[in-house]
Scaffold this motif. Structure first.
Motif, PDB file in Angstrom:
ATOM      1  N   MET A  13       0.827  -1.206   0.000  1.00 40.03           N
ATOM      2  CA  MET A  13       0.000   0.000   0.000  1.00 40.03           C
ATOM      3  C   MET A  13       0.861   1.256   0.000  1.00 40.03           C
ATOM      4  SD  MET A  13      -2.608   1.684  -0.230  1.00 40.03           S
ATOM      5  CE  MET A  13      -4.153   0.840  -0.129  1.00 40.03           C
ATOM      6  N   MET A  14       1.930   1.238   0.803  1.00 44.99           N
ATOM      7  CA  MET A  14       2.771   2.438   0.891  1.00 44.99           C
ATOM      8  C   MET A  14       3.479   2.679  -0.449  1.00 44.99           C
ATOM      9  SD  MET A  14       2.973   4.501   3.404  1.00 44.99           S
ATOM     10  CE  MET A  14       3.284   4.139   5.109  1.00 44.99           C
ATOM     11  N   ALA A  15       3.945   1.595  -1.098  1.00 44.41           N
ATOM     12  CA  ALA A  15       4.600   1.750  -2.410  1.00 44.41           C
ATOM     13  C   ALA A  15       3.577   2.258  -3.434  1.00 44.41           C
ATOM     14  CB  ALA A  15       5.203   0.419  -2.864  1.00 44.41           C
ATOM     15  N   SER A  16       2.356   1.743  -3.372  1.00 42.07           N
ATOM     16  CA  SER A  16       1.301   2.183  -4.296  1.00 42.07           C
ATOM     17  C   SER A  16       0.972   3.659  -4.069  1.00 42.07           C
ATOM     18  CB  SER A  16       0.029   1.353  -4.107  1.00 42.07           C
ATOM     19  OG  SER A  16       0.278  -0.016  -4.239  1.00 42.07           O
ATOM     20  N   ALA A  17       0.850   4.030  -2.781  1.00 43.84           N
ATOM     21  CA  ALA A  17       0.492   5.422  -2.456  1.00 43.84           C
ATOM     22  C   ALA A  17       1.597   6.374  -2.910  1.00 43.84           C
ATOM     23  CB  ALA A  17       0.258   5.549  -0.952  1.00 43.84           C
ATOM     24  N   MET A  18       2.847   5.955  -2.747  1.00 48.79           N
ATOM     25  CA  MET A  18       3.965   6.801  -3.191  1.00 48.79           C
ATOM     26  C   MET A  18       3.909   6.935  -4.715  1.00 48.79           C
ATOM     27  SD  MET A  18       7.976   6.346  -2.253  1.00 48.79           S
ATOM     28  CE  MET A  18       9.175   7.630  -2.545  1.00 48.79           C
ATOM     29  N   GLY A  19       3.513   5.856  -5.395  1.00 48.09           N
ATOM     30  CA  GLY A  19       3.359   5.892  -6.851  1.00 48.09           C
ATOM     31  C   GLY A  19       2.307   6.896  -7.287  1.00 48.09           C
ATOM     32  N   VAL A  20       1.215   6.952  -6.534  1.00 45.89           N
ATOM     33  CA  VAL A  20       0.153   7.915  -6.859  1.00 45.89           C
ATOM     34  C   VAL A  20       0.703   9.338  -6.747  1.00 45.89           C
ATOM     35  CG1 VAL A  20      -2.011   8.908  -5.987  1.00 45.89           C
ATOM     36  CG2 VAL A  20      -1.802   6.433  -6.286  1.00 45.89           C
ATOM     37  N   LEU A  21       1.438   9.604  -5.651  1.00 45.46           N
ATOM     38  CA  LEU A  21       2.002  10.952  -5.472  1.00 45.46           C
ATOM     39  C   LEU A  21       2.989  11.272  -6.591  1.00 45.46           C
ATOM     40  CD1 LEU A  21       2.052  13.483  -3.694  1.00 45.46           C
ATOM     41  CD2 LEU A  21       4.015  12.501  -2.508  1.00 45.46           C
ATOM     42  N   MET A  22       3.797  10.253  -6.980  1.00 46.58           N
ATOM     43  CA  MET A  22       4.766  10.468  -8.067  1.00 46.58           C
ATOM     44  C   MET A  22       4.024  10.863  -9.349  1.00 46.58           C
ATOM     45  SD  MET A  22       7.966  10.377  -8.938  1.00 46.58           S
ATOM     46  CE  MET A  22       8.884   9.407  -7.772  1.00 46.58           C
ATOM     47  N   GLY A  23       2.927  10.167  -9.624  1.00 46.38           N
ATOM     48  CA  GLY A  23       2.120  10.492 -10.803  1.00 46.38           C
ATOM     49  C   GLY A  23       1.631  11.932 -10.759  1.00 46.38           C
ATOM     50  N   ARG A  24       1.117  12.322  -9.581  1.00 54.33           N
ATOM     51  CA  ARG A  24       0.611  13.704  -9.451  1.00 54.33           C
ATOM     52  C   ARG A  24       1.745  14.712  -9.685  1.00 54.33           C
ATOM     53  NH1 ARG A  24      -2.910  13.399  -3.843  1.00 54.33           N
ATOM     54  NH2 ARG A  24      -4.450  11.900  -4.546  1.00 54.33           N
ATOM     55  N   LYS A  25       2.911  14.430  -9.106  1.00 51.36           N
ATOM     56  CA  LYS A  25       4.029  15.378  -9.228  1.00 51.36           C
ATOM     57  C   LYS A  25       4.501  15.483 -10.675  1.00 51.36           C
ATOM     58  CE  LYS A  25       4.340  16.443  -4.897  1.00 51.36           C
ATOM     59  NZ  LYS A  25       3.899  17.768  -4.481  1.00 51.36           N
ATOM     60  N   LEU A  26       4.537  14.354 -11.386  1.00 50.91           N
ATOM     61  CA  LEU A  26       5.006  14.398 -12.781  1.00 50.91           C
ATOM     62  C   LEU A  26       4.014  15.159 -13.655  1.00 50.91           C
ATOM     63  CD1 LEU A  26       6.544  10.830 -13.313  1.00 50.91           C
ATOM     64  CD2 LEU A  26       7.746  12.982 -12.964  1.00 50.91           C
ATOM     65  N   LEU A  27       2.722  15.029 -13.336  1.00 54.27           N
ATOM     66  CA  LEU A  27       1.709  15.757 -14.119  1.00 54.27           C
ATOM     67  C   LEU A  27       1.838  17.268 -13.937  1.00 54.27           C
ATOM     68  CD1 LEU A  27      -1.479  13.524 -13.711  1.00 54.27           C
ATOM     69  CD2 LEU A  27      -0.150  13.922 -15.788  1.00 54.27           C
ATOM     70  N   GLU A  28       2.370  17.669 -12.773  1.00 60.53           N
ATOM     71  CA  GLU A  28       2.541  19.119 -12.521  1.00 60.53           C
ATOM     72  C   GLU A  28       3.680  19.697 -13.344  1.00 60.53           C
ATOM     73  OE1 GLU A  28       3.271  19.438  -8.324  1.00 60.53           O
ATOM     74  OE2 GLU A  28       1.226  18.833  -7.817  1.00 60.53           O
ATOM     75  N   LYS A  29       4.563  18.824 -13.886  1.00 55.39           N
ATOM     76  CA  LYS A  29       5.792  19.326 -14.537  1.00 55.39           C
ATOM     77  C   LYS A  29       5.479  19.902 -15.900  1.00 55.39           C
ATOM     78  CE  LYS A  29       8.852  17.173 -11.617  1.00 55.39           C
ATOM     79  NZ  LYS A  29       9.086  18.223 -10.673  1.00 55.39           N
TER      80      LYS A  29
END
Ligand SMILES: Cc1cc2nc3c(=O)[nH]c(=O)nc-3n(C[C@H](O)[C@H](O)[C@H](O)COP(=O)(O)OP(=O)(O)OC[C@H]3O[C@@H](n4cnc5c(N)ncnc54)[C@H](O)[C@@H]3O)c2cc1C
Length: 436
Positions: free
Chosen positions: A420-436
């Motif tokens: 779950m923690m790896a998945s949740a970190m993946g979600v945040l990574m996705g959000r951060k990359l979309l902001e770029k």
């Protein structure tokens, strides 16, 4: 997405036919789409307090919000709506009271259990969804290096076997995310040294996989599903904890690419054994003059493998206290029958470091007060149970490393230790990359 293993529909462990691990390279249990998650027990820990240090990076509230969001994705893709560990608060209080008497801490953590067979189905649905949305996935493609130009990460180099010959391919990308899992810890360590990626040495957990009859664990299995207990037993007062409890589960073997055989455990949603297994782990950190925890744990694993002729070793708890090895014929005298049939009876204490062994014995004695019968003569201890955690890559709350263009994610970043923690970190990574 570059993956050295196979697509989920092609991931098959031959052991179901052969009954013996045949040492696939790479191992189908831990590599392929959705990584170690697909064949895992699929226990999603729904509390930010379990699964790694990621909350220290982004804050507890943010981590819990991400877990809630990610959990809804799992539900959309077919996860069971039932949550374990929340329905009997009075019984949880009783278990906690016994834990306090024993000097152990009980960590509250609601669990959503996918089950090994269901996890494959859910991750298969996610794979198809991503492909339909246009994500290009390259399987059987090993990422061997980064492309670095003037301290900026510009892409990756892949090794791919085409018609029996290995080809090197260059893939350029403005953002490169390394999410290589625990199995990639070694590789990431090499990259950190080569490209000066700022990091702190990680920890390793050395321990055993314990197996007892379901009758012994009945109460905690029913009330908590997974009892997360932490202690600091005398004389060393190191942190020792339970991990990955599998009611009605099966002990399993995983083979690393360097031929290290380690023990693990999992449970199916429908197929149940008569036993419950769980890991007892002691964390090890090093400072100076030696600071290579992975190499240390590997040596412990190699020695244990050597004594077990390449197989996982198993010993009865009572034999450890009596200072004798376990013989194969003695295993048949117990109520508990090993669910890992090719484990070899022997003497795990001949390879286990003294400190770890004393920690484990004293923790098992404390556990016996919470779960009467846990420290029985017949309780089985399998070894080596090793958890390698990657170097902790230095990052900020935006998941940016000191190398421009390079991001690290999940267990290989050193910040997560669970699905779950790896998945949740993946979600945040996705959000951060979309902001770029
Ligand atoms: C048997 C087992 C049972 C488990 N049970 C649970 C559980 O019940 N609950 C829980 O929370 N956690 C469990 N875990 C841990 C959990 O699976 C991991 O924490 C989680 O999968 C980490 O996700 P990740 O994406 O960081 O890494 P991984 O899932 O390991 O994925 C990394 C991927 O990267 C690929 N890769 C690595 N190096 C390269 C390279 N150089 N080139 C290309 N590809 C590469 C690998 O093939 C792999 O597919 C279990 C693990 C195992 C092995």
């Amino acid at each position: 997405m570059v993956e050295k293993g196979k697509a989920i529909e092609d991931r098959k462990c031959p052991k179901s036919q052969t009954r013996k691990c045949v040492g696939c390279k790479p191992c189908n249990i831990t590599t392929g789409f959705s990584g170690a998650g697909a064949f895992s027990d699929g226990k999603l820990s729904l509390s930010y307090e379990v699964g790694g240090d990621f909350p220290q990076l982004v804050g507890a509230d943010m981590a819990q919000e991400l877990i809630g969001y990610t959990d809804r994705i799992y539900l959309e893709f077919g996860a069971d709506t039932r949550i374990e560990g929340v329905s009997e608060p009075l019984k949880v209080r009783e278990i906690r009271k016994r834990a306090i008497h024993a000097g152990l801490k009980l960590v509250d953590c609601p669990i959503r259990h996918l089950g090994t067979e269901k996890a494959q189905h859910i991750y298969g649905a996610i794979e198809r969804y991503l492909q339909e949305k246009g994500v290009e996935m390259l399987f059987d493609s090993h990422c061997s290096d980064l492309i670095m130009e003037e301290d900026v990460c510009k892409g990756v180099i892949l090794s791919k076997s085409v018609n029996g010959t290995t080809q090197q391919l260059r893939y350029e990308a403005p953002h490169v995310v390394v999410a290589a899992g625990r199995r990639g810890a070694d590789w990431l360590q090499t990259l950190c040294a080569k490209y000066e990626i700022a990091h702190k040495p990680g920890t390793v957990d050395i321990g055993v996989r314990v197996e007892v009859r379901n009758e012994i664990m009945e109460e905690v299995n029913k009330v908590l599903y997974e009892s997360k207990l932490i202690g600091y037993p005398r004389p060393f007062k190191n942190k020792v904890r339970t991990f990955c409890q599998n009611p009605g589960g099966f002990v399993s073997q995983e083979n690393y690419d360097n031929d290290l055989a380690v023990v693990n455990g999992h449970s199916y949603k429908d197929l149940k054994s008569d036993n419950t297994n769980l890991a007892i782990l002691c964390s090890h950190n090093f400072t100076e003059p030696f600071n290579q925890p992975i190499a240390y744990a590997q040596k412990v694993g190699e020695l244990t493998n050597m004594l077990g002729a390449g197989q996982i070793m198993v010993q009865r708890y009572g034999d450890i206290l009596d200072g004798k090895r376990t013989w194969q014929k003695e295993l048949a005298q117990s109520n508990v029958r090993p669910t890992l049939p090719d484990a070899v009876a022997g003497d795990i204490t001949a390879a286990m470091p003294y400190r770890a062994m004393v920690n484990i014995i004293n923790f098992i004695q404390a556990m016996d007060q919470v779960v009467p019968g846990f420290a029985s003569t017949e309780t089985l201890l399998y070894s080596p149970e090793l958890k390698f955690y990657s170097n902790k890559v230095r990052m900020d709350e935006n998941l940016v490393t000191n190398v421009k263009g390079l991001y690290c994610l999940g267990d290989s970043s050193g910040w997560t230790r669970g699905l779950m923690m790896a998945s949740a970190m993946g979600v945040l990574m996705g959000r951060k990359l979309l902001e770029k």
